[in-house]
Design an enzyme around this catalytic site. Sequence first.
Site, mmCIF file in Angstrom:
data_model
loop_
_atom_site.group_PDB
_atom_site.id
_atom_site.type_symbol
_atom_site.label_atom_id
_atom_site.label_comp_id
_atom_site.label_asym_id
_atom_site.label_seq_id
_atom_site.Cartn_x
_atom_site.Cartn_y
_atom_site.Cartn_z
ATOM 1 C CE LYS A 53 -11.544 2.596 1.409
ATOM 2 N NZ LYS A 53 -11.063 3.618 2.331
ATOM 3 C CG HIS A 92 7.295 -29.714 3.032
ATOM 4 N ND1 HIS A 92 7.965 -30.850 2.655
ATOM 5 C CD2 HIS A 92 7.959 -29.213 4.104
ATOM 6 C CE1 HIS A 92 8.974 -31.049 3.484
ATOM 7 N NE2 HIS A 92 8.997 -30.064 4.368
ATOM 8 C CD GLU A 142 -3.247 0.673 2.049
ATOM 9 O OE1 GLU A 142 -4.348 0.239 1.689
ATOM 10 O OE2 GLU A 142 -3.004 0.951 3.244
HETATM 11 O O1 LIG Z 1 -8.920 2.669 9.683
HETATM 12 P P1 LIG Z 1 -9.811 2.916 8.532
HETATM 13 O O2 LIG Z 1 -10.017 4.364 8.258
HETATM 14 O O3 LIG Z 1 -11.123 2.177 8.699
HETATM 15 O O4 LIG Z 1 -9.125 2.354 7.237
HETATM 16 C C1 LIG Z 1 -8.784 1.006 7.093
HETATM 17 C C2 LIG Z 1 -7.844 0.807 5.951
HETATM 18 O O5 LIG Z 1 -8.404 1.311 4.748
HETATM 19 C C3 LIG Z 1 -7.420 1.988 3.997
HETATM 20 O O6 LIG Z 1 -7.622 3.334 4.141
HETATM 21 C C4 LIG Z 1 -7.488 1.671 2.573
HETATM 22 O O7 LIG Z 1 -7.475 0.309 2.368
HETATM 23 C C5 LIG Z 1 -6.113 1.557 4.643
HETATM 24 O O8 LIG Z 1 -5.091 2.409 4.367
HETATM 25 C C6 LIG Z 1 -6.522 1.513 6.058
HETATM 26 O O9 LIG Z 1 -5.592 0.843 6.829
#
Ligand SMILES: O=P(O)(O)OC[C@H]1O[C@](O)(CO)[C@@H](O)[C@@H]1O
Length: 528
Positions: A455, A351, A322
């Site tokens: 998202k 394995h 990330e």
């Molecule tokens: O803590 P939050 O805001 O729920 O985000 C959870 C995760 O989602 C992200 O923003 C994107 O996957 C990550 O960087 C983060 O760790």
Amino acid sequence: MDAKALWQRYQNWLYFHEGLGLYLDVSRMRFDDAFVESLQPKFDKAFADMAQLEKGAIANPDENRMVGHYWLRNPDLAPTPELTQEIVQTLEQIEAFAEKVQTGAIHPPRANRFTDVISIGIGGSALGPEFVAEALAPDFPPLKIHFIDNSDPAGIDRTLNHLRNNLASTLVLVISKSGGTPEPRNGMIEVKKAYAGHNLDFAQYAVAITSPDSNLDKVAKSESWLARFPMYDWVGGRTSEMSAVGLVPAALQGIDIRAMLDGAKEMDDATRVPDVKNNPAALLALSWYFSGNGRGEKDMVVLPYKDSLLLFSRYLQQLVMESLGKEKDLDGNIVHQGIAVYGNKGSTDQHAYVQQLREGVPNFFATLIEVLEDRKGPSPEIDPGVTAGDYLSGFLQGTRQALYENQRDSITVTIPQVNARTVGALIALYERAVGLYGILVNINAYHQPGVEAGKKAAAAILDLQSRVLAVLQKETTALSVEQIAEKAGAADQVEAIYKILRHLHTNQRGIVLQGNLGQPSSLKVSAS
Ligand SMILES: O=P(O)(O)OC[C@H]1O[C@](O)(CO)[C@@H](O)[C@@H]1O
């Protein structure tokens, strides 16, 4: 290179941290001195930028944020006295809360003690706590932890079913920096309903760990939850293990959070040294750069030879991918950076996929994590003079050697034992290595614009689902998927609509599909 020359190279490049008893061996990465020299200007910049970052520079320009996870383990480094005080106070509050929960001073309405804890969170709000729980939780912890880290209904059921007789003594942590991520929100709502189903007042069991004034914080405040702990704007999710995100669950399990912070601080001190050869994080960044030509051409395979470190590779997957997996560099050029990370544990993986590592596509470098202490106490003999730990140690050496003989490079990190200090140090080591590498390849390691695209697309699908349902509710005759798409004003989304309908049909959500399921265009769809 012959054995003598290799032994010499091993000693030349061996890094040892005396206080932590940690070794880093990069001798099996086949860079030469000219390569190291060629990277020196980049490292000079990386050390200088990192020093600015630690002083509070805006190191995450897109989000206009400071990057302050290093202050969490050395609050005096924070750029203002207010921040220092906030960090210190939060830590004290966490310790006081954990102690009161463990002694029963804070207890659930219908029991003397909390026995279990459900931690709801995803990504950086889950992977650190999960890794640390697996690595460090005692066999019989004061509170046993369970995780909900997805929006999978069956996964949620599984956790709740395990706890059905203990729900009345189960604390719930809802962890989300933004306080608006759908997965933890879904988990929280489902768990809340489960508590209501058992006539339990959720607020008396619930703790929020989130940014002040986030949606989650507002809910927790308005419903008077048991406790709220802050997550700071200047700590990224994937580097939040030493914030309340990681420390609250760890402290509740009886893990020594001060030792974890101390280990991280010691490693931070070591990785601040502006000298590549004497800085373990710089040595890692150098090795990664060498292996993938600074373009991530080789994957990082992480093999901890210790069951309790099983989740380290998964934890590193987010931290590295990330942070480094970016389309553009800081100047806006398209670069498609990143390093792919995978792994499980040694010798188990011997394995599974080590066959390919040894003989197949040479598109990786390995990172072997070695733990010197086999177990607490003596070991029985498996063969005369040989223990299971001797085997494990032999397998590690054997894999390292077999890979090297076939021109596959590896790094070995050795720690004396798995304890709170060494785990804190490992986390800090990789956090800094990722930060330095990000500067070497000129990317912003602290944002994640790519995640937003997924998202948004998911939100659009849910919106489409409402439109489709609205169409079907008005209809008296069955329609084809194409007709529904037309009526929903989404003719170009017919495939997505078909998948929505199939999902609703399978889950008895009032949608009936008739016809040949293998031929989507033959289907007639109606609301039941
Ligand atoms: O803590 P939050 O805001 O729920 O985000 C959870 C995760 O989602 C992200 O923003 C994107 O996957 C990550 O960087 C983060 O760790």
